[in-house]
Structure formats: structure tokens, C-alpha cells
Design a protein around this motif. Structure first.
Motif, PDB file in Angstrom:
ATOM      1  N   HIS D  93      24.156  17.254 -21.051  1.00 13.94           N
ATOM      2  CA  HIS D  93      23.869  17.941 -19.794  1.00 13.94           C
ATOM      3  C   HIS D  93      22.356  18.027 -19.626  1.00 13.94           C
ATOM      4  O   HIS D  93      21.642  18.229 -20.600  1.00 13.94           O
ATOM      5  N   THR D  95      20.442  20.286 -18.119  1.00 13.72           N
ATOM      6  CA  THR D  95      19.763  21.596 -18.207  1.00 13.72           C
ATOM      7  C   THR D  95      20.529  22.662 -18.998  1.00 13.72           C
ATOM      8  O   THR D  95      20.027  23.769 -19.155  1.00 13.72           O
ATOM      9  N   ASP D  96      21.728  22.319 -19.504  1.00 18.34           N
ATOM     10  CA  ASP D  96      22.499  23.329 -20.229  1.00 18.34           C
ATOM     11  C   ASP D  96      22.669  22.883 -21.688  1.00 18.34           C
ATOM     12  O   ASP D  96      23.556  22.098 -22.010  1.00 18.34           O
ATOM     13  N   ILE D  97      21.795  23.385 -22.532  1.00 16.05           N
ATOM     14  CA  ILE D  97      21.735  22.890 -23.907  1.00 16.05           C
ATOM     15  C   ILE D  97      22.972  23.297 -24.716  1.00 16.05           C
ATOM     16  O   ILE D  97      23.516  22.499 -25.472  1.00 16.05           O
ATOM     17  N   GLU D  99      25.917  23.818 -23.560  1.00 15.22           N
ATOM     18  CA  GLU D  99      26.991  22.936 -23.082  1.00 15.22           C
ATOM     19  C   GLU D  99      26.899  21.572 -23.793  1.00 15.22           C
ATOM     20  O   GLU D  99      27.908  21.021 -24.226  1.00 15.22           O
TER      21      GLU D  99
ATOM     22  N   LYS E  46      11.708  20.976 -20.521  1.00 13.54           N
ATOM     23  CA  LYS E  46      13.061  20.622 -20.977  1.00 13.54           C
ATOM     24  C   LYS E  46      14.002  20.434 -19.794  1.00 13.54           C
ATOM     25  O   LYS E  46      15.053  19.824 -19.934  1.00 13.54           O
ATOM     26  N   SER E  47      13.616  20.945 -18.650  1.00 11.79           N
ATOM     27  CA  SER E  47      14.399  20.815 -17.428  1.00 11.79           C
ATOM     28  C   SER E  47      14.282  19.442 -16.789  1.00 11.79           C
ATOM     29  O   SER E  47      14.931  19.182 -15.782  1.00 11.79           O
ATOM     30  N   THR E  95      16.027  27.401 -26.064  1.00  9.21           N
ATOM     31  CA  THR E  95      17.281  26.683 -25.759  1.00  9.21           C
ATOM     32  C   THR E  95      17.956  27.096 -24.451  1.00  9.21           C
ATOM     33  O   THR E  95      19.003  26.536 -24.117  1.00  9.21           O
ATOM     34  N   ILE E  97      17.357  27.050 -20.670  1.00 10.81           N
ATOM     35  CA  ILE E  97      16.450  26.545 -19.650  1.00 10.81           C
ATOM     36  C   ILE E  97      16.468  27.414 -18.397  1.00 10.81           C
ATOM     37  O   ILE E  97      15.418  27.692 -17.808  1.00 10.81           O
ATOM     38  N   GLY E 161      23.612  17.886 -12.951  1.00  6.87           N
ATOM     39  CA  GLY E 161      22.716  18.188 -14.070  1.00  6.87           C
ATOM     40  C   GLY E 161      22.008  19.527 -13.991  1.00  6.87           C
ATOM     41  O   GLY E 161      21.135  19.800 -14.809  1.00  6.87           O
ATOM     42  N   GLY E 162      22.366  20.349 -13.027  1.00  7.96           N
ATOM     43  CA  GLY E 162      21.778  21.689 -12.962  1.00  7.96           C
ATOM     44  C   GLY E 162      20.386  21.686 -12.383  1.00  7.96           C
ATOM     45  O   GLY E 162      19.907  20.656 -11.884  1.00  7.96           O
ATOM     46  N   PRO E 163      19.706  22.823 -12.459  1.00  4.43           N
ATOM     47  CA  PRO E 163      18.413  22.969 -11.802  1.00  4.43           C
ATOM     48  C   PRO E 163      17.307  22.228 -12.563  1.00  4.43           C
ATOM     49  O   PRO E 163      16.677  22.772 -13.468  1.00  4.43           O
ATOM     50  N   SER E 164      17.069  20.975 -12.175  1.00  2.00           N
ATOM     51  CA  SER E 164      16.142  20.111 -12.912  1.00  2.00           C
ATOM     52  C   SER E 164      14.865  19.890 -12.115  1.00  2.00           C
ATOM     53  O   SER E 164      14.647  20.529 -11.089  1.00  2.00           O
TER      54      SER E 164
END
Lengths: 321, 321, 321, 321, 321, 321
Positions: D93, D95-97, D99, E46-47, E95, E97, E161-164
Motif C-alpha cells: 500500500h 500510504t498504509d504501512i 496494511e 514516505k507518502s 510508521t 503516515i 494508494g491513500g493520501p500520497s
């Protein structure tokens, strides 16, 4: 060695019989009289304020220069018939920096005295060599004007570290080796100089063209103005190119890099024009640091500076007959 | 700053509450009396025969040192309770190299005079600093022995370039700052020294352990012999580590690298043993050039040299109460 | 040039009057008879299976060699009185690889024919040069044995790509230039060779020492066995060092690197022993690729191989009077 | 494509018909049952405490692995007949480590459930993947022992940053996924661990072999002891190799490098021995960071770890019939 | 420390008494009220969708900034009298983000609430910080306009992928933190954006200036239009500079580089103009990745962006009395 | 693999469902008829005069190309519906360079014969491939014109090294594969060509646009003139881009770099215009050497050349229905 037809000197590169490379017209000086263009290395960079490997530049510039061809197709000019002397390098002292600077002065002065027709192309080294080179040049030529391509004024005080690569024009002005009116600085850049030093050069009547000027005017016009200014005032003109005048993307191998600098092609045009002027009788390139360069890119720009200068000289009618 | 719980000083690294890093036990010196271990940077490398960026090593060694933990698991020794002072760096002159060397001497001498219990760990800089550091150390301590880890004798003549990073032991011997019998050179390597200089150190009664000796003997035995030799003759012992003693594959960031050098673990064992000896009262590390290193590997080896020295000191009973 | 006492040839390095560097005893060959050791560059690497810049190695090895001193302190041997000829490089054809290989053969053969006392040290280039060098050497010397230091057998079939840097020992065996019994391979490594090729060399009675053998035996014993094997069978012995025999951490600048390789010091011991043997009359170093090296580390190992060979030769009584 | 005999897939490398490369025996998994060895990539490194590019290691290790040959000449063992499945990578993923870590667990657990005969070789990623890999492995295998090659304990608290590449063994112990008595740590290094964490692992009855132990004992003996300890206590053994266990000169491409580490050949011997044990049913390699490596040297060491493991497995009688 | 005149803090650089460097006017914040310009680091990367070391940029930009002088010679403006606070960095979670992003929001919002006259200069980090920075800025300032310099729209969906670092403007628009009409994107480039995302920004009434526009118009005119558009609509304007808007030859140290980008001098002109506008009350620089840069060139461009902004502010009359 | 929802093929990059990348529209050729654009790699660089790794460029250009999006926002053109075939690479012979060149000819000729609607995009390799590609192209298309972007004439004699990357246009002219009048050279640079070769191309009636022409004219006008010249004379036009035509600061990854070159944006404009012309039926890119590049910058420029060509083709009405 006809018995061994495939033997050649070590490390030689490919030879095409129909190509004259600049390396083919450069010859080691045999200590007789010098007629015309002669390269001289001044591998000094211990005098730099920040760590510098500019001492390696005479080697990398020579190498870059040797690999280009002699022919300027855009101008229909070929240097192939010229004979350029390589005088070698000035031996630097390991631990005595002012002695090294003094050797630069003595060597330039005595070479010019013995060989008044020598057209020096001096390969630094850092910018600290400019004080002794111009001093030596002036001794031979009389009243001298300098056109300096540089992002920086380089008029630092000498109390905070001695004669370094930031003080040389201060030294030249304070010792009256050259007059402020006979110094022209081209390419001076924002956030790279202090106000007190700007005030200093103004007080000394130095002519300044900032990068804003360079962006807004045509380079050839700036050069015409510069020659126009100097011509009635001096007997000879010397060109000093601190390679950090060029933008960091085109000349990454200098100590003090930054954005907002000169385009290399503008520099070449300026140098070509200056080369054409008979009064321009010397050129130096300083502050190329091959240890932080990428693919000797900055030495290649330096080589082109020299080639455009020679092109200008040929256009200007210099001949070696 | 409880209003802004997530603000921290710039560039700080991750903190784990159960880990003491060496950086946690190093504090900027507050100019009061120094008790115990104190770091001092001597960022001089313009004195080097070949181009060197060893002036940057005080910074990279400090950084490498700060990142390791204080705990020697193999020995059950923890430095966490110690308080190491960072005295800062000696300001070097930009263009006067002998002045810079003189500043090293004056600073070391005056610091030791004012702070007789200071245990100096000096971070070079190139090997030229060894002349002034040992001179300053000797001034404070009296008759001094030196154990030098080095691939080279470093007893060059001074006529060919002045006081450089190849001459310092010549200077120490010629000025009788130390006697030849009180100098032990460990790790001297083939094809890295000239016969005349080998003859010179032999004539001066210097003790030599070549790499062949190092490969054939146990390192601890060499150290025992060395201490045995020096103990009756001197009042204090100083350790000088030229990092080029280590093999080029393990310490690639030195000016003069080559194969056939010492294993870093052997060096650590030697240093630990020496640290345990109360007579050993000073350590310096020189010739690490971060500008030609890979991933600060050589500075990491230097940091381990210091840590093994401190481990030895703790084992040897040094305490700061 | 006494008028210009500070002028020296371009790019010259520091001179210490009491140090003899290897560069001081190497002279450009003047095409007269060669007495003793002579360097010959074979800058060919277009023949490599994978992209290789080994063509630059003659230059970098010469440079590394020149910088070391002549004195082997561990052995009390000084090469300072020797005179090493540099014969230069063999000119390679730009686009005809087999022609280039043929030029290697012709040049080595004719040089040895005209100069039977020449002790060749050949600087590759990739391993493909070994077929023509050994062929030329054999032509002059008769029945020849080869001791090959290599991670690989290099007996690939020629159908899948012609005479490359993986086929040269196949060519030597198939053309009966050398017999399998007269070939000794040292340092052969796991996961770097195929079973069919291992079967092939076994069938040809080649002697194999794997890295396991190297780790379990003393290197000098392996060399003694090797000389013992070859002595009654051949008239002359040639040493071929593929630098990838050394571990990747110590010789990172080879095409085909990997872990589990030889320690450089073991290689130096082997080479010293072989140098002492009068029957050993040639040495080559191949597969050093400076374009993928770190700080010319691998060329420095190569230079030490040559120096240990010369040290052995001096120990073995070779003289040039 | 017989009309176009010279067309091949893009980027293919040279093929020698008599050489089996490891790449030739690795095939993309077709989602049917897995028999035997299967590679699985876990490209996660956002979980690292310090910046890490270990997410690229599955790619570079696969590439290094593919280029070596299948034949272990020293042992007379050829893997050429084996069929290794490449299961691909676990999708991480952005942005969700946690996960991502959970996906590692679910994928390993479900793959082992559906394919109980799969012998997993897991390519990290950073060491944080070890918590989910071992959890998944344990779910399938029952009571599990872990032999961990590492410079560090990796039992950090989770409060200071969550489940990172420093906490995974803490998580395994605290969740009782494995018992402390069933964990063996090999290669723990000085100045790389804190005393509180050393106390923690001691309290948990973890077995520790420091680098001092590794230098003083034979590696095979350490492994025998380890297997002897675990055999009566567990149903299956998993090997976790943090590549930073190897010395920085041989494995420079890891986040946390330092001197004083393990020799790669010792690691290969350990892994070969462990491969021979039928109880050893899984291997992972973590913490290789190709973005800070030199010439993929560390990935090449990783590839040799896998090859020595497979060699051990073949020696130990593993077969795929 | 008058006893030790040559001691200085570690790692300090050369001081010239007549030069004010930007480093001289930046001071660590003492947690009292902030008046005027304050630097804040947001070291989060990391994002990022692809591997990024942008977390190191606050450090390298601060370093580059500190080395330039305060004087803009082309404009006759000197920042020497200003006092810039360095607030430090926002601590990022190892860990989690989204927690890190939340910390950015909370810190910016609470700092602005407590210090309404703070003029923030925020140093990313990757572009994902823009959602929390603009959210925090809007909370304090009300209706906000954003001028974004970027090669990319950065309005990716959040499902993949979430807030990247590709989604932040989507988040700002979807949460109605800013209106589409109040967003102006400058420098959008060919082959760097998808049609669906272009359609999306068009539907949201975002103003777009592509690189074609930038090449065909004068930059100052584009800026005038932009201010003209925003002025009647918003209460405050925030500038977001994704450094990848600049051409790859001038800003090589960004994740997503390519040709056809903006000239740095055009960017400086735009930023100067914007700095002059009182409504412009914040600036951020993101996506500088020092781990893939050459000689911190891209951080130097970033430093010049800040300096031209400050120059504009001084021209625009901002004062700290 | 619905049981294993997180498994994906190795080394796959992030997928955003709303972005079409160029990699998504390139498919491995299935050996059926080719309709439209097809990529073909010609990884040959052993033919280079100086050492070149251009053999790796087909791989790096494909990788760079795959990462860009299909959408040209400035032009409102999206390539997303296109289907580009990747035909793979031509297998090169390891040691027979002319055989390799012959394979290029045979493959291009037979592919075009069997697939007359194939629009070839050929990825070199060095410039030596141009002789066989144009020969193959001419065989299929009849009378062909070539527009060559290059700093060099590349009409060297063949006696001094055979058919290299400096001779290809000599070969094409001497074999009358193309007529001099049908060859247009754009970007020819000062000090990069010899006068004899300039005379040669003039004698052959080749049209030359030097860099001076490029700086003084609008690129689109040069292209219009070129098409105007060729249109009445030839049946098809082929574009050959030697990437060294671009300035060294923008395309550092070429063998023969130097200052004073073309701006990449000018090249893109030229290529777009040429792409729009139906007569232009082939494109090749040569001389990109990824082994000396920085961050694949030069391959990214190459990818943009291809994308602008395709953009032109779509504008020009090329369709694949």
C-alpha cells in the motif's frame, strides 16, 4: 618500428587521417622563443576559501581541448595550421601558498619579458592566481585593462584569510596594478556578493554588468561597450574567466555554483568578439574544479572558451608567419 | 513548546528511549574545566602532498560516532554514563599553512596546560598535524612515546615541500620532540616507502612492525611488546592512527590507498589494548578523506577506533567521578 | 630552462629526492633491444561477452604502478636500479575484433623473436587476449605451461559468439597451443562455471584448484605443487591473472564480480613465489575494468601483482647487467 | 519467428548453450500448486527507521541470482534440474504501512496453507517484514524456531515509532508467536545495540552469538549448537538474514553499516549447513538497499546466500520428483 | 575562550567580516512570538508514490540557503537587517503516515493561530504535505487561493494508494478547503498528466498554464493575470512550488524528472513578483530529493526561490519593525 | 489468483486506474502482422570509435518511455487508444561487428517487406546502425530522404577503422543508398567536425544547418524548408536523431558531448512537425549511452522525442483502424 606495425605510444586515441584535432596542433614547448599562443598551467588551489580541486583543471582542460577538432564550421575558420606551444605547468610549493603565488608572478613576468610575442592562455587553478598573472602581465604590457567574467566581485578584505581566491581584485586595485576604471566585471550575480563589496567596487569606479544586464542586453553590445571604455585608457587587455559565471546546470564543476548564471553560448560570443580585438593579449580560465564536475563538462566549456578565443584571434588577423 | 508538541530542532534523528547513542553522551564544551575525554577537531589538509579533503573528517567522524550506541555487547561494557566534551575545531588560516600548524600546537599545549586531566581525542586533518599535536602533548606530559599506525614512515625531507603530511615524524625526531627509541611504527607496507627513509628510521632506532609482522604475529602481542618497550622510557604515550594503515577495501577514503593493509578488527584489538593502559593519554586519527570515501565507511572505522579506545579506557578503570 | 626555474612538464606530480617511484624506473622503449622487463598494453575489450571497459586498464594500471615506491620493506628488496621498458600499446582495430586479436599475436610473437630476453608483462584488455598472447609466447618459447588465476574456466564453445573473453582456454586447448596437462587453474569459484565446462577441463586433464582448495591449503603449497607439475613437462611458464579471481570487495572493478573470491594477499604470495622461478617468463593481467571500479582500487591490486612479480624476480636472481 | 532469425525479446542477455544459469531454472509461477522452492518479494521499506530503498532489493537480488550459474564446482552439485517458481511480489500500500505488513502476513499464511510443500525464499524489503513472515510461517508450521543473522537484536519498543525495522523480534516475542528460547541471534555486534535491549533478550532466554563468538568459534560449530538447541523444541526452523550482519566492506548496501562484521564466506558456510537440515523450511533476506550499494555487490552476496541454501537443500536430499 | 583564541564551534565555515550570509540572519526560534518570516521543515516523504528522499530536503535547503549572501545586487536590495526564525522540523511518525500528515496540519494551524504575523516558508518533504499545510493555512487565513508551480495536476484518486504526493490537490478540492477557481496551476507539462485528471481540474474550474503557455507568454504577465484572478476572490494567497516544474537539467534532484520544463530564472521572476504582493502570505517548496541530486543543485535552486520571495517581500514593503 | 489478492508480477510499479502510461499501450509483438508503430532495439555499440555503452539504450529508453503518460496536455492529444508493438531487440554477435550490422539490415528489410505498414521506431545502439537501417528502409521504400539531427557529419573514411559510428553517412552516400541532395544535417557544431569532411558533404550537395542556423532561425522554418527540399525528390523520409545534437547540459549521456548544442525543446518541435508529415515513415534514436548518463536524463529526452513524434503522427492523422 616498422617491424612492429601495431605498436603505438601508450594511451593514444584513435587517429582519422582527415581530422585535425586541437591536440595535433599543440606541442610541448622546446624552450626556444615562443611565437603566438602558448598554454601555461597554474595548478594552485590551496589558496581557495572552500576546498577546491582546481589544481587538476590544467590537466582536464588540456585533455578536453585536445579532443575537439580545429574547425569552426559555423564561421568557416580552421585553426589546423596553427602551432600552439604548451609551456607546461608552474611548479607549486606544497606548503607555502604565497610562495606559489609568487612563482606565478615571476614565471609570467619573465616569460613575457623573454617572449614579448607570447599570447598567454593561462589555465588555473583558482582565482587567486589572477593577482600574480595580471601583475606579471602588467609588468610586461604597461597599463592594463581587465575584463572579468565572474559571478563575484572578488574584492574581499585580506585580513580574514590572506590572499585567497576571493581577494585578487582587491589586491590588484589596492596595489594599483590596475585602476578601477580599467576593470570590467561581467555576470555579477544576486545573492553571491555582499553590499560592502559592491560599494567598494563602485567607489573604485569598476564597471559592473550584472546577470540582469546580461539577460537584458545583447552580449556583443556589452563587449563593444567594454572595449570602447578600455581602448582609450589602456595599452593591453587581459581576459579573466571565472567559470562560475556560467549557470550551474552548464558548468557544475566549480566551487561556488548557483542558479541564474550565464548561458555558455553567450560567453562564447563574448570571447569570440574579444579574441578579434588586437588589444586583447591574454586569457585565463580559473575555478574549474574537476573533482566535483560531471563528465568533465566544465572543462569542455573551458576548452570551448579557448577555441572561441582562438577563432576570434584568427578572424582578427593574428598570424604566426 | 507544549503547544507545539511535534516541533523539534532541525535535522534531528529518531529517538528510541531505551537506546543511548554516543551522540547522547557528547556535549559541546562550556569552556569550564575539562574532566576526561574531549574531542578536538584539527581540520587541516592543505598541507597534504596530494590533494586531500581530510579537513572534512572531523565532521564526518563526529557524525559517524554519534550514530553508534554506547554499548559494547561483546565485553559487557557501556559508556552510557560518560560525559564526553566536544571542544570544537581549531580555526585554520585560509592561506598560511604553517600558521595553521602553529595554531594546532598552541591550542593543544594551552588546553593541556589549563586542563591537565583532559584525555585528548584529536580528529585530523591530515598527518601534518601530528608534529604540532605531539609537540603540544609533549610540552604538557614530558617525555613521550608514540605508537603510530601507518602504512608509511612519514619521515620525508622538508626541503622538497615544507612541513607536509609526509614529514611530521622527521620533524619530531629532528627537533628531538621525541626520541627514535620512543617511536613505534605499526603496519608499514611494501612499495609504500623508500629505502632511504627506511634506513633513516633504522638509524634513529625507531621500532618497525611491517604488515608482514602484523600478518605473522598476534596483534595483542605486538602491542604488549610495544608497551613493554616504551614503559620504562617515557612518561606518557600518544597514539597516532593514520587510517591508511587499514586495507583499501575497508578504508577506501584515504589519500594514499593500496592493497595489503591491516584488517580493521586487528586495529580495534590493538586500540582496545592500548586504551586499557593508563600511560596512554592521547589518541589522534588522521588522513580520513571523506570526499573520496564510500558511504563514510572510513569515518565509521575511525569512529570504531575511538569507541574501542574508550572501551579500553573503561576496562582500564578510567573514571570521571 | 634555468630562466624559468618553476616551469615543469604538464601534470607532473610531487618529487621527493629521496624516494624512487616505480614511475622513475619505467622508460618509454626506444625500439632498441629489450633487456629484461617490458610492459605491453593490449587494450582490447570489444571481445567481451558483457560490456567491458577493460581497454582502459593499461592506462590505469600504468598510473597506479607509477605511484608506488620501488622498495619492498618486508623483504628488504629494492627495484630502484632496474630499468623497465614501456613498449606502449598494441593498436586495436575499431571494428574488426579478430584482426585486433591477430595483432596481439603478431606483436607478441615478433617482439619475442627479435628480443628473446624480453620478460613480458602484458596489460589487458579482456581475457580474450590470452589466446593470442599465449600463442605468441609459445611460438617463441616452445612447450609452454600456463598458471591461470581465475574464477572461471573460460573454455566456452566458440559457436555461440566467436573468440570472446570466455573462450580463450578452449582455443588454446583445441589448437593444441598448450596441453591440458600444462594448464593449471587456480581460484575457480562456485556458481560461476557450468558443469559441462568443468567436465571439459577434467577430460583435458587440466589441474583445478577451487576456492575451497585455496581456503583450505596454504597458497605457497599450491604454487609449489603447480611448479612441480609443470617443471618436467614444459620449457617455459606463463602466468595469466584474471583479476576477477580476487573477491569483489577487494577487486570491485571487474566485469564478472561476486563474493567468495581470493584474498589479494594470497594472490601476492603466489605471484612472488612464481616470480622467483626462472622458468616463469611472462605475466599478464586481464579483466580489470576501470569504468566500473572504485578509486582505481582494482588497478592498484594489479600494480601490486606486478610489483610482487618483480620482487620475486629480483629474489630469484634476475639481473640486467 | 523463423523469418526474423535475429529477433529476440528485449533486454535478453547472451546465451551459451552449455551453461545453465539460475535464471534458466526460475519460472514465473502459474498459480497452480507450488512444489518446492518459490521466491516471494516483499518490497516494503517505508517501515524503516532511517530512509531505506530496500523495496528495490527483490528486483536486484533476482537479477543477481539469475546471472550466476547453477553449478557448485567445489561440491560437485548442480541445481540445473530444479524448477524454482517465482511467485512475484506482494503489492504494498502506498500510504498504509501496517496494511502492507498485514498483506505480507496474509499472503505468506494463505500461500503456505494452500501449498504446504512450498519452501519459501522471501526477498525483503526491510526487517519489519519478519514479524508478518514469521507469523504466517508459524501459522502453517506450528511451533517455530528462528535463526537470525543480524548485527542487531531488533527488539525495540513499539511506542517510539510503531512496527518498524527495529521492532520485529519484540513483536514476535511479545505476541508469543515464537518463544525466546527458540530464537537464536548470530553476529550481534558491538556499539550497535543498547544495554536495555540486550537485557531484554537475555530475560527472554534468547540465544546470542556475538561477533566475538563468530571470530573465536568455527561457524559450523555454532550452527550445530543452534540446531541442537532448537531441534527438540520446535517443529520447523526459519532463517532470517539481515544482510547488515556482513562487514561493511563486503555488504556496503545496507542501511546500518559498520566495521567488525561477519565474513561472507562464514555466512555461506552457515547457510549451507542449515540448508542441509530438513527442519529448516524457510529463508528470508532483508535490509539490502540497492540505492546505496556499489555495483549490486550486496545483492550478489544475497544471491549467494540463496544459492548456498539451495546447495544445502540438494545435499540434504530435497527433491522435487 | 580568550585563552584559546583559535577554538571555534565544530564544522563552522569561513567568516568574512564584510559579508552577511543568509545563515547569519537565520536564528533558532526561541518559542516566543514570531514576527515575520519563519522556516518550518516538514520532512515527510514516505507518502510518495515512488521512492523519495525528500525528507532530507529541509536540511539541504537550509544549508544551501545559509551559504548565499543576503544581497541582491541586481535590485539593490539587502536582507541583512532581517531576522528569520528557524522553527525547526515537524517530528514525523516512523510508521503512521496519516498521523505524520496530521501533525503537519496541527502544527501549521496552531503556529499560525498563536502567531498570526508569521510568514511561513515551509520546506518539504514531498507534495503530500500540501494538503495539511494549505488546510492549516486556510484555517487561519479564511478563504485561500493557491498558486501551484508544478509539472503535474496532482489530483489523483485516493482509492489507489491513500493520501500520497499525487493526491493533495484532489483532497483540497474535494474537502472544499479551497475552491477550484482559487487554484492556479503553472507549468503543467506534456506526457506527465492523464486526460481524466485534466478533465477533472477543468470541471473544477482550476486555471491551468501549461509549459507551452510559459514559453509563449512573459512570466510576469502570467503572474499578473493570476493575482488579478485571485485578488477579488480570496483573503490570502499561498504559493506551492513543486520543484519538478523546473527542467530536469536545472533541477535534477526531483523524483519525477523530465525534459521540457521551466527555466529557473522564469520561476525566480514569478516568485519575486508574487513576493511583492501583500496578499501572498505563505510559500512552500516540495519534492526536492537530495539523494538523487547532483551537488545539491536543486536545493540551491530552492534556496534561490526563497531568496527571491524575500526580495519581493522587501520590495513589497514588508518590514519587521 | 483471487486467493492471493496481493500477489502481483515482480517489479511492477504503482497503478492509478485513471492514468494511462505509455507502458500500458506498448505490447510485446506476437509475430502477426504489424499495424502501425513498432519499436525495434538495435543494441550495438562495439562499433563505436570511443568506448560506448549505447547497447544499453534500448532498455533505458523503453523504461523511460513506459513511465510517461500518453497525454499531451498542451495539444489536447491522447495516445491512449494506440497500440504500439514492441518487436524486441536484434541479437548482436559477440565478436563479429559487421555481422551484427548485417543483421540490422536484414531484420529491418525483412520486417518492412513482410509488414509494409510498420512505422519503425528504432532504438540504437550507436550511430553505425544508421547505415544498415537506412539501407533496409530504402530497400522497402525506394528513394529515401534522411533528416539527420547530429552535431557531426559522420562521413569519416572507412580505411582508418572500418564501418564505425563515424562513417555511416559516408557509406550511405558512397553506396548511393541515398543521394547527398536527399540528406539534411541539422545541428552541426563548431569544433566537432573537420574541414575535409565539411568539404566532402558540400561536394555531395548535402544540406547543412549548423547550430548557428538553429540559433538564428525558427526550428519549424528549418523543418519546413527541409520537407520542401525533400518532398519532390524522394518517396519516403527517415529521421535519424543522434542525441549528441542536444547540448551536454540537457543530454549528458552521449559519448561525444560538448557545449553549444541544441535545446531539447527545439528538437521536440522539429520532431512534432516531422511527425505530422505522412512522408516521414521512420525514426531512429542513436548514441544514448546510459552508462555515462545522470539519472537516465538522456533516455528521458529520447523518450520525449518518440512521444513528440507520435503526437505529430496523431495530429497528422495516422490511425490504426
Amino acid at each position: 618500428m616498422t617491424q612492429f606495425p601495431y605498436l603505438q605510444k601508450a594511451n593514444r586515441s584513435f587517429v582519422d587521417r582527415e581530422v585535425t584535432k586541437v591536440g595535433d596542433i599543440i606541442h610541448e614547448w622546446n624552450a626556444s622563443n615562443i611565437r603566438g599562443v602558448g598554454l601555461l598551467g597554474a595548478p594552485l588551489s590551496k589558496s581557495s576559501i572552500s576546498h577546491s580541486g582546481a589544481c587538476f583543471a590544467p590537466g582536464t582542460i588540456r585533455k578536453a581541448l585536445s579532443g575537439f577538432s580545429t574547425y569552426a564550421i559555423e564561421d568557416g575558420i580552421d585553426l589546423a595550421e596553427w602551432d600552439i606551444q604548451d609551456l607546461g605547468d608552474i611548479t607549486m610549493h606544497v606548503t607555502d601558498i604565497t610562495e606559489s603565488q609568487n612563482r606565478v608572478y615571476k614565471t609570467v613576468a619573465s616569460l613575457l619579458k623573454e617572449n614579448p610575442t607570447w599570447l598567454p592562455i593561462i589555465l588555473g587553478g583558482d582565482n587567486s592566481i589572477t593577482y600574480p598573472t595580471v601583475k606579471g602581465f602588467s609588468k610586461a604590457k604597461g597599463n592594463v585593462g581587465v575584463i572579468q567574467f565572474d559571478a563575484h566581485h572578488d574584492v574581499r578584505n585580506l585580513m580574514d584569510g590572506g590572499p585567497s581566491n576571493g581577494t585578487q581584485f582587491r589586491s590588484l586595485l589596492e596595489t594599483e596594478t590596475i585602476e578601477g576604471k580599467n576593470l570590467i566585471q561581467v555576470g555579477i550575480r544576486n545573492f553571491s556578493n555582499s553590499k560592502p563589496y559592491h560599494d567598494y567596487v563602485n567607489k573604485k569606479d569598476v564597471t559592473i554588468y550584472t546577470m540582469k544586464d546580461v539577460r537584458n542586453k545583447k552580449m556583443v553590445d556589452i563587449m563593444k561597450e567594454s572595449i570602447h571604455t578600455l581602448k582609450p585608457r589602456v595599452e593591453s587587455i587581459y581576459i579573466s574567466v571565472d567559470m562560475d559565471v556560467v549557470d550551474q546546470s552548464q558548468a557544475p564543476g566549480c566551487s561556488a555554483i548557483g542558479p541564474g548564471g550565464m548561458d555558455a553560448v553567450d560567453l562564447f560570443e563574448a570571447i569570440t568578439y574579444l579574441g578579434e580585438q588586437p588589444m586583447v593579449e591574454g586569457l585565463e580560465i580559473v575555478e574549474v574544479d574537476p573533482t566535483v564536475d560531471f563528465r568533465d563538462m566544465t572543462s569542455r566549456v573551458a576548452a570551448h572558451v579557448i577555441l572561441h578565443f582562438l577563432k576570434g584571434k584568427q578572424k582578427g588577423g593574428l598570424s604566426f608567419d
